[in-house]
Design a protein around this motif. Structure first.
Motif, PDB file in Angstrom:
ATOM      1  N   SER A  74       5.385 -17.994   6.978  1.00 34.23           N
ATOM      2  CA  SER A  74       5.190 -16.899   7.169  1.00 34.23           C
ATOM      3  C   SER A  74       3.863 -16.207   6.265  1.00 34.23           C
ATOM      4  N   GLY A  75       2.817 -15.863   6.867  1.00 37.05           N
ATOM      5  CA  GLY A  75       1.749 -15.252   6.046  1.00 37.05           C
ATOM      6  C   GLY A  75       0.694 -16.299   5.732  1.00 37.05           C
ATOM      7  N   HIS A  76       0.634 -17.306   6.479  1.00 37.86           N
ATOM      8  CA  HIS A  76      -0.143 -18.416   6.143  1.00 37.86           C
ATOM      9  C   HIS A  76      -1.091 -18.443   7.530  1.00 37.86           C
ATOM     10  N   MET A  77      -2.429 -19.108   7.397  1.00 40.94           N
ATOM     11  CA  MET A  77      -3.042 -19.444   8.396  1.00 40.94           C
ATOM     12  C   MET A  77      -2.608 -20.928   8.832  1.00 40.94           C
ATOM     13  N   LEU A  78      -2.138 -21.080  10.353  1.00 45.66           N
ATOM     14  CA  LEU A  78      -1.565 -22.194  10.728  1.00 45.66           C
ATOM     15  C   LEU A  78      -2.552 -23.068  11.714  1.00 45.66           C
ATOM     16  N   THR A  79      -2.476 -24.093  11.440  1.00 50.50           N
ATOM     17  CA  THR A  79      -3.040 -25.067  12.230  1.00 50.50           C
ATOM     18  C   THR A  79      -2.371 -26.129  12.885  1.00 50.50           C
ATOM     19  N   ILE A  80      -2.755 -26.782  14.020  1.00 48.47           N
ATOM     20  CA  ILE A  80      -2.244 -27.687  14.596  1.00 48.47           C
ATOM     21  C   ILE A  80      -3.365 -28.723  15.160  1.00 48.47           C
ATOM     22  N   SER A  81      -3.061 -30.110  15.141  1.00 44.58           N
ATOM     23  CA  SER A  81      -3.862 -30.937  15.603  1.00 44.58           C
ATOM     24  C   SER A  81      -3.941 -30.811  17.211  1.00 44.58           C
ATOM     25  N   PHE A  82      -5.196 -31.503  17.746  1.00 44.04           N
ATOM     26  CA  PHE A  82      -5.061 -31.515  19.263  1.00 44.04           C
ATOM     27  C   PHE A  82      -4.126 -32.346  19.746  1.00 44.04           C
ATOM     28  N   GLN A  83      -3.635 -33.071  19.086  1.00 45.94           N
ATOM     29  CA  GLN A  83      -2.440 -34.087  19.296  1.00 45.94           C
ATOM     30  C   GLN A  83      -1.201 -33.394  19.603  1.00 45.94           C
ATOM     31  N   THR A  84      -0.821 -32.294  18.863  1.00 44.05           N
ATOM     32  CA  THR A  84       0.313 -31.285  19.161  1.00 44.05           C
ATOM     33  C   THR A  84       0.047 -30.586  20.350  1.00 44.05           C
ATOM     34  N   LEU A  85      -0.912 -30.202  20.679  1.00 45.00           N
ATOM     35  CA  LEU A  85      -1.463 -29.444  21.697  1.00 45.00           C
ATOM     36  C   LEU A  85      -1.047 -30.282  22.930  1.00 45.00           C
ATOM     37  N   ALA A  86      -1.405 -31.418  23.036  1.00 47.27           N
ATOM     38  CA  ALA A  86      -1.294 -32.402  24.155  1.00 47.27           C
ATOM     39  C   ALA A  86       0.077 -32.776  24.123  1.00 47.27           C
ATOM     40  N   GLU A  87       0.684 -32.751  23.171  1.00 45.30           N
ATOM     41  CA  GLU A  87       2.171 -33.168  23.285  1.00 45.30           C
ATOM     42  C   GLU A  87       2.935 -32.031  23.878  1.00 45.30           C
TER      43      GLU A  87
END
Length: 132
Positions: A28-41
């Motif tokens: 909550s309240g944070h900038m969140l990043t995912i790896s391209f790998q997570t998007l692929a999964e």
């Protein structure tokens, strides 16, 4: 503060899994990043489950809250380092997990995961986990 979020936590939140409640306060309240790998999964998840257009659109809308860190030469180098660190530590890491750890290390951010044990031998990685 910014965080890298592992695939498991992204899916808990999307599915409204009861385990999501463990991580919402961290995110909550944070900038969140995912790896391209997570998007692929997650894309594979939709195909394997046979999702229709409406459910895929819901996931796409959910993913708008995350910044996707794409592959780069620097990220590829970190990935190789993560794999080597884990191997040297005696506990090899899965390819997908290595991309998530490499993303967190590259960006100098903590990794939020429910799979703490997957990252046990990755040096220089801060883990946020509510897993036992």
């Amino acid at each position: 503060m910014a965080l890298v979020v592992d695939t498991d936590v992204v899916s808990f939140i999307f599915k409204r899994d009861t385990r999501a409640a463990l991580y919402v306060p961290h995110l909550s309240g944070h900038m969140l990043t995912i790896s391209f790998q997570t998007l692929a999964e997650l894309e594979l998840w939709t195909l394997a489950a046979g999702w229709g257009a409406r459910r895929r659109l819901q996931l796409a809308r959910h993913l708008r809250r995350y910044i996707v860190e794409d592959s780069s030469p620097a990220l590829c180098r970190r990935w190789a380092e993560v794999l080597d660190d884990a191997r040297r530590g005696g506990s090899p890491i899965a390819t997908a997990d290595a991309w998530n750890a490499a993303t967190a290390r590259l960006l100098g951010l903590p990794l939020v995961t429910h799979n703490r044990s997957h990252y046990i031998n990755v040096t220089g990685l801060t883990i946020i986990s509510e897993a036992p």
